[in-house]
Design a protein around this motif. Structure first.
Motif, PDB file in Angstrom:
ATOM      1  N   ARG A 171       0.800  -1.226   0.000  1.00 27.38           N
ATOM      2  CA  ARG A 171       0.000   0.000   0.000  1.00 27.38           C
ATOM      3  C   ARG A 171       0.830   1.273   0.000  1.00 27.38           C
ATOM      4  NH1 ARG A 171      -4.685  -1.496   4.520  1.00 27.38           N
ATOM      5  NH2 ARG A 171      -5.367  -3.468   3.548  1.00 27.38           N
ATOM      6  N   ALA A 172       2.117   1.144   0.317  1.00 32.94           N
ATOM      7  CA  ALA A 172       2.999   2.321   0.351  1.00 32.94           C
ATOM      8  C   ALA A 172       4.435   1.870   0.155  1.00 32.94           C
ATOM      9  CB  ALA A 172       2.855   3.072   1.678  1.00 32.94           C
ATOM     10  N   LEU A 173       5.258   2.765  -0.384  1.00 27.11           N
ATOM     11  CA  LEU A 173       6.689   2.535  -0.517  1.00 27.11           C
ATOM     12  C   LEU A 173       7.400   3.328   0.574  1.00 27.11           C
ATOM     13  CD1 LEU A 173       9.278   1.572  -1.991  1.00 27.11           C
ATOM     14  CD2 LEU A 173       9.063   3.613  -3.447  1.00 27.11           C
ATOM     15  N   VAL A 174       8.275   2.652   1.315  1.00 31.43           N
ATOM     16  CA  VAL A 174       9.077   3.304   2.350  1.00 31.43           C
ATOM     17  C   VAL A 174      10.538   3.226   1.919  1.00 31.43           C
ATOM     18  CG1 VAL A 174       9.788   3.300   4.769  1.00 31.43           C
ATOM     19  CG2 VAL A 174       7.421   2.723   4.144  1.00 31.43           C
ATOM     20  N   MET A 175      11.197   4.392   1.866  1.00 27.35           N
ATOM     21  CA  MET A 175      12.593   4.486   1.443  1.00 27.35           C
ATOM     22  C   MET A 175      13.412   5.226   2.494  1.00 27.35           C
ATOM     23  SD  MET A 175      11.905   5.738  -2.474  1.00 27.35           S
ATOM     24  CE  MET A 175      13.655   5.612  -2.901  1.00 27.35           C
ATOM     25  N   GLU A 176      14.720   5.226   2.320  1.00 24.18           N
ATOM     26  CA  GLU A 176      15.566   5.972   3.248  1.00 24.18           C
ATOM     27  C   GLU A 176      15.205   7.453   3.223  1.00 24.18           C
ATOM     28  OE1 GLU A 176      19.689   5.075   2.748  1.00 24.18           O
ATOM     29  OE2 GLU A 176      19.319   2.925   2.517  1.00 24.18           O
ATOM     30  N   VAL A 177      15.086   8.009   2.028  1.00 23.43           N
ATOM     31  CA  VAL A 177      14.694   9.413   1.861  1.00 23.43           C
ATOM     32  C   VAL A 177      13.664   9.499   0.741  1.00 23.43           C
ATOM     33  CG1 VAL A 177      15.463  11.728   1.193  1.00 23.43           C
ATOM     34  CG2 VAL A 177      16.914  10.312   2.654  1.00 23.43           C
ATOM     35  N   ASP A 178      12.588  10.234   0.973  1.00 28.25           N
ATOM     36  CA  ASP A 178      11.593  10.480  -0.074  1.00 28.25           C
ATOM     37  C   ASP A 178      12.029  11.692  -0.882  1.00 28.25           C
ATOM     38  OD1 ASP A 178       9.440  10.971  -1.695  1.00 28.25           O
ATOM     39  OD2 ASP A 178       8.114  11.636  -0.074  1.00 28.25           O
ATOM     40  N   LEU A 179      12.575  11.430  -2.057  1.00 24.86           N
ATOM     41  CA  LEU A 179      13.077  12.524  -2.891  1.00 24.86           C
ATOM     42  C   LEU A 179      11.984  13.235  -3.668  1.00 24.86           C
ATOM     43  CD1 LEU A 179      16.349  10.922  -4.251  1.00 24.86           C
ATOM     44  CD2 LEU A 179      16.143  12.810  -2.648  1.00 24.86           C
ATOM     45  N   THR A 180      10.775  12.743  -3.590  1.00 18.78           N
ATOM     46  CA  THR A 180       9.686  13.396  -4.321  1.00 18.78           C
ATOM     47  C   THR A 180       9.131  14.596  -3.555  1.00 18.78           C
ATOM     48  OG1 THR A 180       7.965  11.965  -3.356  1.00 18.78           O
ATOM     49  CG2 THR A 180       9.084  11.176  -5.352  1.00 18.78           C
ATOM     50  N   HIS A 181       9.548  14.759  -2.304  1.00 18.22           N
ATOM     51  CA  HIS A 181       9.055  15.880  -1.501  1.00 18.22           C
ATOM     52  C   HIS A 181      10.220  16.593  -0.819  1.00 18.22           C
ATOM     53  CE1 HIS A 181       5.463  13.266  -1.872  1.00 18.22           C
ATOM     54  NE2 HIS A 181       4.821  14.418  -1.939  1.00 18.22           N
ATOM     55  N   ILE A 182      11.169  17.075  -1.613  1.00 14.47           N
ATOM     56  CA  ILE A 182      12.296  17.852  -1.095  1.00 14.47           C
ATOM     57  C   ILE A 182      12.015  19.327  -1.382  1.00 14.47           C
ATOM     58  CG2 ILE A 182      14.771  18.247  -1.178  1.00 14.47           C
ATOM     59  CD1 ILE A 182      14.050  15.493  -0.154  1.00 14.47           C
ATOM     60  N   SER A 183      11.947  20.115  -0.327  1.00 14.34           N
ATOM     61  CA  SER A 183      11.640  21.533  -0.500  1.00 14.34           C
ATOM     62  C   SER A 183      12.850  22.277  -1.051  1.00 14.34           C
ATOM     63  CB  SER A 183      11.226  22.149   0.830  1.00 14.34           C
ATOM     64  OG  SER A 183      12.333  22.195   1.718  1.00 14.34           O
ATOM     65  N   GLN A 184      12.585  23.430  -1.645  1.00 18.61           N
ATOM     66  CA  GLN A 184      13.666  24.269  -2.154  1.00 18.61           C
ATOM     67  C   GLN A 184      14.595  24.701  -1.024  1.00 18.61           C
ATOM     68  OE1 GLN A 184      14.260  24.780  -5.335  1.00 18.61           O
ATOM     69  NE2 GLN A 184      16.115  25.944  -4.862  1.00 18.61           N
ATOM     70  N   THR A 185      14.017  24.911   0.157  1.00 20.66           N
ATOM     71  CA  THR A 185      14.824  25.292   1.317  1.00 20.66           C
ATOM     72  C   THR A 185      15.834  24.211   1.666  1.00 20.66           C
ATOM     73  OG1 THR A 185      13.026  26.630   2.220  1.00 20.66           O
ATOM     74  CG2 THR A 185      14.739  25.916   3.755  1.00 20.66           C
ATOM     75  N   GLN A 186      15.401  22.940   1.613  1.00 17.96           N
ATOM     76  CA  GLN A 186      16.314  21.846   1.915  1.00 17.96           C
ATOM     77  C   GLN A 186      17.453  21.776   0.906  1.00 17.96           C
ATOM     78  OE1 GLN A 186      14.920  17.965   3.552  1.00 17.96           O
ATOM     79  NE2 GLN A 186      12.900  18.713   2.971  1.00 17.96           N
ATOM     80  N   TRP A 187      17.132  21.959  -0.376  1.00 19.99           N
ATOM     81  CA  TRP A 187      18.183  21.938  -1.392  1.00 19.99           C
ATOM     82  C   TRP A 187      19.192  23.058  -1.146  1.00 19.99           C
ATOM     83  CZ3 TRP A 187      18.884  17.682  -3.736  1.00 19.99           C
ATOM     84  CH2 TRP A 187      17.830  16.889  -4.199  1.00 19.99           C
ATOM     85  N   VAL A 219      17.713  -0.326  -7.305  1.00 22.75           N
ATOM     86  CA  VAL A 219      16.452  -0.900  -6.826  1.00 22.75           C
ATOM     87  C   VAL A 219      15.568   0.158  -6.189  1.00 22.75           C
ATOM     88  CG1 VAL A 219      15.445  -2.569  -5.226  1.00 22.75           C
ATOM     89  CG2 VAL A 219      17.483  -3.177  -6.538  1.00 22.75           C
ATOM     90  N   ASP A 220      16.157   1.058  -5.410  1.00 24.92           N
ATOM     91  CA  ASP A 220      15.343   2.083  -4.756  1.00 24.92           C
ATOM     92  C   ASP A 220      14.694   3.014  -5.773  1.00 24.92           C
ATOM     93  OD1 ASP A 220      17.829   3.026  -5.461  1.00 24.92           O
ATOM     94  OD2 ASP A 220      18.249   4.003  -3.551  1.00 24.92           O
ATOM     95  N   GLN A 221      15.465   3.462  -6.773  1.00 25.39           N
ATOM     96  CA  GLN A 221      14.910   4.355  -7.784  1.00 25.39           C
ATOM     97  C   GLN A 221      13.906   3.635  -8.683  1.00 25.39           C
ATOM     98  OE1 GLN A 221      15.355   7.674  -7.834  1.00 25.39           O
ATOM     99  NE2 GLN A 221      16.434   7.271  -5.919  1.00 25.39           N
ATOM    100  N   HIS A 222      14.131   2.356  -8.897  1.00 27.25           N
ATOM    101  CA  HIS A 222      13.189   1.549  -9.677  1.00 27.25           C
ATOM    102  C   HIS A 222      11.799   1.585  -9.048  1.00 27.25           C
ATOM    103  CE1 HIS A 222      11.597  -1.965 -11.846  1.00 27.25           C
ATOM    104  NE2 HIS A 222      11.260  -2.477 -10.680  1.00 27.25           N
ATOM    105  N   PHE A 223      11.749   1.369  -7.731  1.00 23.50           N
ATOM    106  CA  PHE A 223      10.442   1.350  -7.070  1.00 23.50           C
ATOM    107  C   PHE A 223       9.896   2.764  -6.841  1.00 23.50           C
ATOM    108  CE2 PHE A 223      11.728  -3.014  -5.962  1.00 23.50           C
ATOM    109  CZ  PHE A 223      10.588  -3.673  -6.406  1.00 23.50           C
ATOM    110  N   ALA A 224      10.772   3.739  -6.665  1.00 23.98           N
ATOM    111  CA  ALA A 224      10.299   5.118  -6.540  1.00 23.98           C
ATOM    112  C   ALA A 224       9.587   5.546  -7.817  1.00 23.98           C
ATOM    113  CB  ALA A 224      11.461   6.057  -6.233  1.00 23.98           C
ATOM    114  N   LYS A 225      10.154   5.182  -8.952  1.00 26.45           N
ATOM    115  CA  LYS A 225       9.526   5.514 -10.240  1.00 26.45           C
ATOM    116  C   LYS A 225       8.187   4.817 -10.380  1.00 26.45           C
ATOM    117  CE  LYS A 225      10.265   5.273 -15.238  1.00 26.45           C
ATOM    118  NZ  LYS A 225      11.183   4.844 -16.313  1.00 26.45           N
TER     119      LYS A 225
END
Length: 296
Positions: free
Chosen positions: A64-80, A149-155
């Motif tokens: 039902r959900a993917l859990v990763m070390e870091v969710d790169l789909t929600h990185i704010s501009q401030t964090q970058w 593998v991580d990017q495969h499932f993130a995509k």
């Protein structure tokens, strides 16, 4: 995105040619009415890595959900933006001012050999210069971070609308890496020593991952992560400390989550498998070791 893959590539160094492989370690983790799946990941690959074994694919479809070390789909501009303060020198000096001259000259030679310029390397903190050099060298192989593998499932999660959850933020992960502190010059020196043998030096590590051989992975970690100060830092901070922090978030994960973390996080007495068992979770292997042939 590329920045994060650089970090992970350095952490595990599991980026080697796939000539033959077995089913990687994959587990069902259950407690009461809660159930998740746990996959040890490599963070770069090539097309021959896919499709993954049937138990992995079936669990992915059910999750039902993917859990990763870091969710790169929600990185704010401030964090970058804040990332720069952690990875780059901010005291008006350059890398040349922070490391011995001979080490700086070796760094520039390695940079040139791997497609980097002095302008790209000079502003970096020594620990991040080491990571940047490692990633640049790996990019000259046949591997692609996008096929990890991580990017495969993130995509796949993004395409299907499946929620993605990060166990830590990008800045938290950077903080762990920056914690190498006084040993960062040693880290850069060790990286330069290992670069010429980067691919061949970790061939056995890749084989151990392919066969789900946790004992071999732990032994190889101890053998490959010299000098001892860096080995201790990796084992205690980058692996054990993060594992304990991740477990604090375990009760908040959606039921039937598909969890993908670096393979070395699974093993040892401070690995996720052992720590979860201590907390009463039942660990059920869903794949078995043993080589099967693959062609590129």
């Amino acid at each position: 995105m590329k920045f994060h893959r650089t970090l992970i590539a350095f952490l595990l160094c599991l980026l080697l040619p796939l000539t033959a492989f077995a089913d990687p370690a994959f587990y069902r983790v259950s407690k009461g009415d809660q159930q998740h799946w746990l996959l040890g990941s490599i963070h770069a690959g090539k097309p021959s890595l896919y499709p993954l074994p049937d138990p992995v694919e079936r669990a992915w479809q059910q999750s039902r959900a993917l859990v990763m070390e870091v969710d790169l789909t929600h990185i704010s501009q401030t964090q970058w933006q804040e990332m720069g303060a952690i990875t780059r020198l901010v005291d008006g000096k350059t890398l040349k001012d922070h490391v011995p001259l001979d080490l700086y000259q070796r760094t520039l030679i390695a940079a040139s050999q791997n497609g980097l310029t002095e302008h790209m390397i000079a502003p970096l903190r020594p620990w991040f210069a080491a990571i940047t050099l490692t990633q640049a060298a790996l990019e000259r192989t046949d591997f692609s971070s996008a096929l990890g593998v991580d990017q495969h499932f993130a995509k796949r999660a993004t395409e299907s609308g499946k929620p993605i959850i990060g166990l830590e933020t990008l800045l938290e992960q950077l903080g762990y890496l920056a914690s190498v502190g006084d040993n960062q010059t040693l880290m850069l020196e060790s990286t330069l020593d290992e670069l010429p043998q980067l691919e061949t030096g970790f061939r056995d590590v890749m084989k151990a991952w392919q066969q789900g051989d946790q004992a071999a992975l732990v032994n190889l970690l101890k053998a490959e992560m010299a000098p001892p100060k860096l080995q201790a830092w990796l084992e205690q901070t980058l692996l054990a400390e993060r594992n304990h922090n991740w477990l604090k978030k375990w009760p908040t994960l959606p039921n039937e989550s598909f969890i993908v973390v670096g393979a070395l996080h699974l093993y040892g007495d401070q690995g996720l498998i052992a720590l979860l068992e201590q907390q009463g979770w039942r660990i059920t292997p869903l794949t078995a070791p043993g080589p099967r042939t693959a062609t590129d």
